[in-house]
Write a protein that holds these residues in place. Structure first.
Motif, PDB file in Angstrom:
ATOM      1  N   LYS A 179      -8.442  -3.445   6.012  1.00 28.36           N
ATOM      2  CA  LYS A 179      -7.880  -2.279   5.313  1.00 28.36           C
ATOM      3  C   LYS A 179      -8.883  -1.736   4.290  1.00 28.36           C
ATOM      4  O   LYS A 179      -9.044  -0.536   4.147  1.00 28.36           O
ATOM      5  CB  LYS A 179      -6.561  -2.663   4.626  1.00 28.36           C
ATOM      6  CG  LYS A 179      -5.410  -2.788   5.615  1.00 28.36           C
ATOM      7  CD  LYS A 179      -4.144  -3.216   4.893  1.00 28.36           C
ATOM      8  CE  LYS A 179      -3.060  -3.531   5.903  1.00 28.36           C
ATOM      9  NZ  LYS A 179      -1.968  -4.328   5.333  1.00 28.36           N
ATOM     10  N   GLN A 180      -9.564  -2.644   3.588  1.00 26.85           N
ATOM     11  CA  GLN A 180     -10.570  -2.234   2.610  1.00 26.85           C
ATOM     12  C   GLN A 180     -11.702  -1.474   3.288  1.00 26.85           C
ATOM     13  O   GLN A 180     -12.123  -0.429   2.828  1.00 26.85           O
ATOM     14  CB  GLN A 180     -11.156  -3.471   1.890  1.00 26.85           C
ATOM     15  CG  GLN A 180     -10.170  -4.168   0.960  1.00 26.85           C
ATOM     16  CD  GLN A 180      -9.733  -3.308  -0.202  1.00 26.85           C
ATOM     17  OE1 GLN A 180     -10.495  -2.486  -0.683  1.00 26.85           O
ATOM     18  NE2 GLN A 180      -8.488  -3.463  -0.640  1.00 26.85           N
ATOM     19  N   GLU A 181     -12.179  -2.048   4.418  1.00 24.70           N
ATOM     20  CA  GLU A 181     -13.285  -1.406   5.152  1.00 24.70           C
ATOM     21  C   GLU A 181     -12.888  -0.041   5.651  1.00 24.70           C
ATOM     22  O   GLU A 181     -13.690   0.892   5.671  1.00 24.70           O
ATOM     23  CB  GLU A 181     -13.697  -2.288   6.346  1.00 24.70           C
ATOM     24  CG  GLU A 181     -14.699  -3.337   5.953  1.00 24.70           C
ATOM     25  CD  GLU A 181     -15.280  -4.069   7.146  1.00 24.70           C
ATOM     26  OE1 GLU A 181     -15.593  -3.411   8.150  1.00 24.70           O
ATOM     27  OE2 GLU A 181     -15.385  -5.309   7.061  1.00 24.70           O
ATOM     28  N   LYS A 182     -11.627   0.084   6.052  1.00 24.17           N
ATOM     29  CA  LYS A 182     -11.136   1.358   6.574  1.00 24.17           C
ATOM     30  C   LYS A 182     -11.159   2.448   5.504  1.00 24.17           C
ATOM     31  O   LYS A 182     -11.411   3.602   5.782  1.00 24.17           O
ATOM     32  CB  LYS A 182      -9.706   1.141   7.113  1.00 24.17           C
ATOM     33  CG  LYS A 182      -9.408   1.915   8.391  1.00 24.17           C
ATOM     34  CD  LYS A 182      -7.985   1.731   8.772  1.00 24.17           C
ATOM     35  CE  LYS A 182      -7.495   2.939   9.564  1.00 24.17           C
ATOM     36  NZ  LYS A 182      -6.044   2.886   9.730  1.00 24.17           N
ATOM     37  N   LYS A 183     -10.872   2.018   4.248  1.00 23.49           N
ATOM     38  CA  LYS A 183     -10.864   2.983   3.130  1.00 23.49           C
ATOM     39  C   LYS A 183     -12.290   3.480   2.871  1.00 23.49           C
ATOM     40  O   LYS A 183     -12.582   4.547   2.560  1.00 23.49           O
ATOM     41  CB  LYS A 183     -10.304   2.314   1.869  1.00 23.49           C
ATOM     42  CG  LYS A 183      -8.768   2.252   1.865  1.00 23.49           C
ATOM     43  CD  LYS A 183      -8.276   1.525   0.632  1.00 23.49           C
ATOM     44  CE  LYS A 183      -6.773   1.237   0.757  1.00 23.49           C
ATOM     45  NZ  LYS A 183      -6.313   0.320  -0.278  1.00 23.49           N
TER      46      LYS A 183
END
Lengths: 112, 231
Positions: free
Chosen positions: A108-112
């Protein structure tokens, strides 16, 4: 009888100190401590004089009261095992879901 | 077309880099490694290759790690998710053939089957797979040639329709049951299995004693019964 002596020694040396230790470590409440101690003391008395509960056997239509107690104990143990197994299974699933949630945080962090 | 390769990995630090490199060589760069609470350097080794690496803080089993990888692919909006073993047993060259039925819209799920060409496969493994196929059929009503193959491809419709709860190897069977219930189209394609010294050493305890297949079959049945009772 030897069996009565052995069971009594087992309760006095292993079971009662274990309950007391749980109480001291505050892993059981004072009420639970009282109930367990009472339960095992009654058990000890009955080991030495099973005739004290003869009325139960007569009421249930089982020859000896001790047999009735064994039947009840078996049902209780089976129920207890089953409910513990269900709880363990639920906990296992919850651990997996928690693991997954933590792992997916990075995505999720990488997606942001 | 976003194709994500999911590698559930447990204590594979010796080979994970090579496995990733071999997959990249075939042109697939979207790789998700799920380190399943390994006690070794699997996470570090995988991360150093630049692929998406996530980890379970505690080891939960191959089934749990695979489902986490599928969830990650879902978050990344994959068109196709391919799951593979991370010990180098699966040949990345087979990915092309595995995803072809999905690209041709002939299937929603494709299973790479080791049993369509058993050349070089130890007899104990063949027997184990056959027992697992029968067990899968009894419990889930699905008969495939290789019910335990971890080399599979799912299109979006498939990976959004299934969600497994079994943490260990039985999840492959559970997944097949869900595929059937969701009325997904399923196809099997032959794959090669590479038995390296490393992978052989991993399964050394199984030896060539074919009764091991029976023992594992029994274990699987017990876990399936347990899971069907305590859902």
């Amino acid at each position: 009888m030897l069996i009565q002596i052995l069971v009594t020694i087992g309760i006095v040396i292993l079971v009662l100190p274990s309950i007391y230790s749980s109480y001291k470590r505050k892993t059981i409440t004072p009420f639970a401590f009282f109930i367990w101690i009472l339960f095992w003391i009654i058990g000890l008395v009955l080991i030495w004089d099973p005739s004290l509960i003869d009325f139960i056997g007569k009421a249930l239509g089982v020859g000896r009261s001790i047999d009735a107690l064994v039947y009840i104990a078996i049902v209780f143990l089976l129920y207890s095992t089953l409910s513990q197994r269900i709880r363990i299974n639920e906990l296992s699933k919850e651990i997996t879901l928690l693991n997954r949630k933590l792992a997916l945080e990075d995505v999720k962090q990488e997606k942001k | 077309m976003k194709i994500y390769i999911v590698l559930p990995a447990y204590c594979e630090d010796k080979v994970i880099k090579d496995v990733i490199a071999d997959i990249k060589k075939e042109g697939y760069t979207n790789i998700i490694v799920v380190d399943d609470g390994s006690g070794d350097n699997t996470y570090k080794e995988a991360k150093s290759t630049g692929v998406i690496t996530i980890s379970h803080p505690i080891n939960r089993g191959k089934g749990a790690a695979t489902q986490t990888g599928i969830d990650a692919g879902k978050l990344l909006n994959a068109d196709i998710i391919v799951t593979m073993d991370s010990d180098g047993q699966h040949d990345p060259k087979d990915i092309k053939g595995l995803i072809q039925p999905i690209l041709n819209d002939k299937a929603d799920v494709v299973i790479g089957s080791r049993m369509l060409n058993t050349k070089g496969m130890p007899k104990s493994r063949i027997m184990m797979n056959k027992i697992a196929n029968i067990v899968t059929y009894i419990f889930f009503g699905v008969l495939v040639s290789d019910s335990q193959s971890g080399f599979r491809a799912y299109n979006r419709k498939a990976y959004t329709s299934v969600y497994t709860y079994m943490d260990r190897y039985e999840f492959e069977s559970e997944m097949l049951g869900q595929i059937k219930n969701s009325k997904l189209r399923i196809q099997e394609v032959p794959i090669k299995v590479i038995y390296t010294d490393y992978s052989k050493s991993k399964y050394k305890h199984m030896g060539s004693f074919s009764a091991q297949g029976l023992v594992n079959g029994v274990r699987m049945v017990v876990r399936l019964i347990e899971n069907s009772l305590f859902k």
